[in-house]
Write a protein that holds these residues in place. Structure first.
Motif, PDB file in Angstrom:
ATOM      1  N   ILE A   1       0.825  -1.214   0.000  1.00 20.22           N
ATOM      2  CA  ILE A   1       0.000   0.000   0.000  1.00 20.22           C
ATOM      3  C   ILE A   1       0.860   1.264   0.000  1.00 20.22           C
ATOM      4  O   ILE A   1       1.852   1.353   0.729  1.00 20.22           O
ATOM      5  N   LEU A   2       0.472   2.229  -0.824  1.00 17.01           N
ATOM      6  CA  LEU A   2       1.120   3.541  -0.840  1.00 17.01           C
ATOM      7  C   LEU A   2       0.597   4.371   0.327  1.00 17.01           C
ATOM      8  O   LEU A   2      -0.615   4.552   0.469  1.00 17.01           O
ATOM      9  N   ALA A   3       1.503   4.891   1.163  1.00 15.89           N
ATOM     10  CA  ALA A   3       1.099   5.713   2.315  1.00 15.89           C
ATOM     11  C   ALA A   3       0.567   7.069   1.866  1.00 15.89           C
ATOM     12  O   ALA A   3       0.994   7.600   0.841  1.00 15.89           O
ATOM     13  N   PRO A   4      -0.357   7.646   2.644  1.00 16.39           N
ATOM     14  CA  PRO A   4      -0.780   9.024   2.362  1.00 16.39           C
ATOM     15  C   PRO A   4       0.306   9.983   2.840  1.00 16.39           C
ATOM     16  O   PRO A   4       0.718   9.920   3.993  1.00 16.39           O
TER      17      PRO A   4
ATOM     18  N   LEU B   1       1.520   6.929 -11.146  1.00 18.54           N
ATOM     19  CA  LEU B   1       2.769   6.222 -11.420  1.00 18.54           C
ATOM     20  C   LEU B   1       2.941   5.032 -10.466  1.00 18.54           C
ATOM     21  O   LEU B   1       3.392   3.958 -10.871  1.00 18.54           O
ATOM     22  N   CYS B   2       2.571   5.229  -9.193  1.00 18.17           N
ATOM     23  CA  CYS B   2       2.690   4.144  -8.207  1.00 18.17           C
ATOM     24  C   CYS B   2       1.714   3.011  -8.526  1.00 18.17           C
ATOM     25  O   CYS B   2       2.045   1.832  -8.362  1.00 18.17           O
ATOM     26  N   LYS B   3       0.541   3.371  -8.999  1.00 15.67           N
ATOM     27  CA  LYS B   3      -0.440   2.350  -9.374  1.00 15.67           C
ATOM     28  C   LYS B   3       0.096   1.510 -10.533  1.00 15.67           C
ATOM     29  O   LYS B   3       0.001   0.281 -10.531  1.00 15.67           O
ATOM     30  N   GLU B   4       0.674   2.177 -11.522  1.00 12.54           N
ATOM     31  CA  GLU B   4       1.259   1.472 -12.675  1.00 12.54           C
ATOM     32  C   GLU B   4       2.319   0.464 -12.248  1.00 12.54           C
ATOM     33  O   GLU B   4       2.493  -0.579 -12.859  1.00 12.54           O
TER      34      GLU B   4
ATOM     35  N   PRO C   1       8.952   5.220  -7.520  1.00 18.34           N
ATOM     36  CA  PRO C   1       7.693   4.473  -7.663  1.00 18.34           C
ATOM     37  C   PRO C   1       7.910   3.003  -8.002  1.00 18.34           C
ATOM     38  O   PRO C   1       7.026   2.172  -7.798  1.00 18.34           O
ATOM     39  N   TRP C   2       9.128   2.660  -8.502  1.00 20.48           N
ATOM     40  CA  TRP C   2       9.453   1.267  -8.843  1.00 20.48           C
ATOM     41  C   TRP C   2       9.447   0.355  -7.609  1.00 20.48           C
ATOM     42  O   TRP C   2       9.464  -0.850  -7.734  1.00 20.48           O
TER      43      TRP C   2
END
Length: 325
Positions: A20-23, A35-38, A238-239
């Motif tokens: 999960i990407l932090a807020p 980009l993070c979703k990709e 983002p990778w």
């Protein structure tokens, strides 16, 4: 090795994976989230939004609330301290396409804490329970909370807060293994994440000091947590989602992105900034991202001085060409 990458259920939201990407205010805006979703993030967390700002129809808040179909599923995070305002604003925005509503109980910034919001809420478990209970009652979407180890070393109460949130109907809890007093310094305490995991039945997401696939796997092994949240290590990287996914799935360590990939990502990121924010704001906001992307490159320190003079996309293009010669 057995795969630690798995779907994660938060209420009625089912995430494809548990990374999960932090807020993060000023970081996880729409261009960066795409980009993070990709790269494979299972849940994308937006920048925190003030419940009061929504109530007063603050014009800058609309941009913070924008969600793109390509980034779903998304967690929208509210901050505040008034149970009535938070629950009513959650109801007001519920038709927007987010999957999960998170309540910020971890932000350490003095302005937020001074207003009794963010990590200041950890001083008051009864208020935490009331905020969560009223919000759960107000909306149908799952409600989660993001907390810290405690306010300071004398008040380490993440277990108590997590139990209060669960009792009030929270669908999951994220625990950052540092106190508010620590901000982001020192080592994150993963033991507190393990203690929260033992104490509640809802999913627990671990946060703090995850910088690659190996540390993500260690966090899950040591704490038994159900998912991993990535914060500062994603800046300019983002990778990291692609890398962690591969490691958790197969134990394979992916190579770092090549120079050409970094260059391409910077330019794509800048173009998304232009698309959603226009050149004036987009390029100025891009400056910090570019500095993060080029960390570790030769001449990065000298280049960073030039970054702050960039005002146009052409300036950025020239600067990027110079460092990636």
């Amino acid at each position: 090795m057995e795969s630690k990458l798995r779907p994660l259920r938060i209420g009625d939201a089912i995430l494809e994976n548990n990374i999960i990407l932090a807020p993060m205010a000023g970081v996880t805006d729409l261009p960066f989230r795409l980009l993070c979703k990709e790269q494979g993030a299972g849940l994308i967390c937006m920048e925190m939004v003030s419940a009061k700002a929504i109530m007063y129809n603050n014009k800058n808040t609309e941009e913070l609330l924008e969600i793109h179909p390509e980034e779903l599923p998304v967690s929208l995070q509210l901050f505040g301290s008034d149970p009535h305002i938070i629950s009513e604003m959650a109801k007001r925005i519920e038709e927007r396409p987010f999957a999960v509503l998170d309540i910020n109980m971890g932000c350490p910034m003095p302005k937020i804490v001074g207003n009794g919001e963010g990590s200041a809420l950890m001083k008051n478990p009864a208020l935490v329970e009331k905020i969560v209970a009223e919000t759960v009652k107000a909306i149908k979407k799952p409600v989660t909370v993001k907390i810290r180890k405690g306010f300071d070393d004398a008040h380490v109460n993440a277990v108590e807060i997590a139990k209060a949130a669960e009792a009030a109907g929270a669908a999951a809890v994220t625990v950052h293994g540092r106190t508010r007093e620590q901000y982001y310094a020192g080592e994150a305490d993963w033991d507190i994440i393990a203690k929260v995991k033992e104490a509640v039945r809802i999913p627990v997401i671990g946060n703090g000091d995850v910088t690659d696939g190996e540390s993500a796997a260690r966090l899950m092994e040591q704490t038994g947590c159900d998912g991993v949240m990535i914060g500062r290590a994603v800046r300019g990287n983002p990778w990291i989602f692609r890398e962690i996914k591969a490691y958790l799935q197969t134990g394979e360590k992916l190579a770092s992105p090549e120079t050409a990939q970094v260059k391409e990502m910077i330019l794509r990121h800048a173009m998304l900034q232009l698309k959603y924010k226009g050149e004036y704001i987009g390029i100025r906001e891009m400056r910090k991202h570019v500095s993060w992307y080029v960390t570790g490159f030769p001449y990065a320190a000298r280049f960073r001085q030039k970054v702050n003079e960039m005002e146009t996309f052409d300036d950025l293009m020239r600067g990027v060409e110079a460092i990636f010669m």
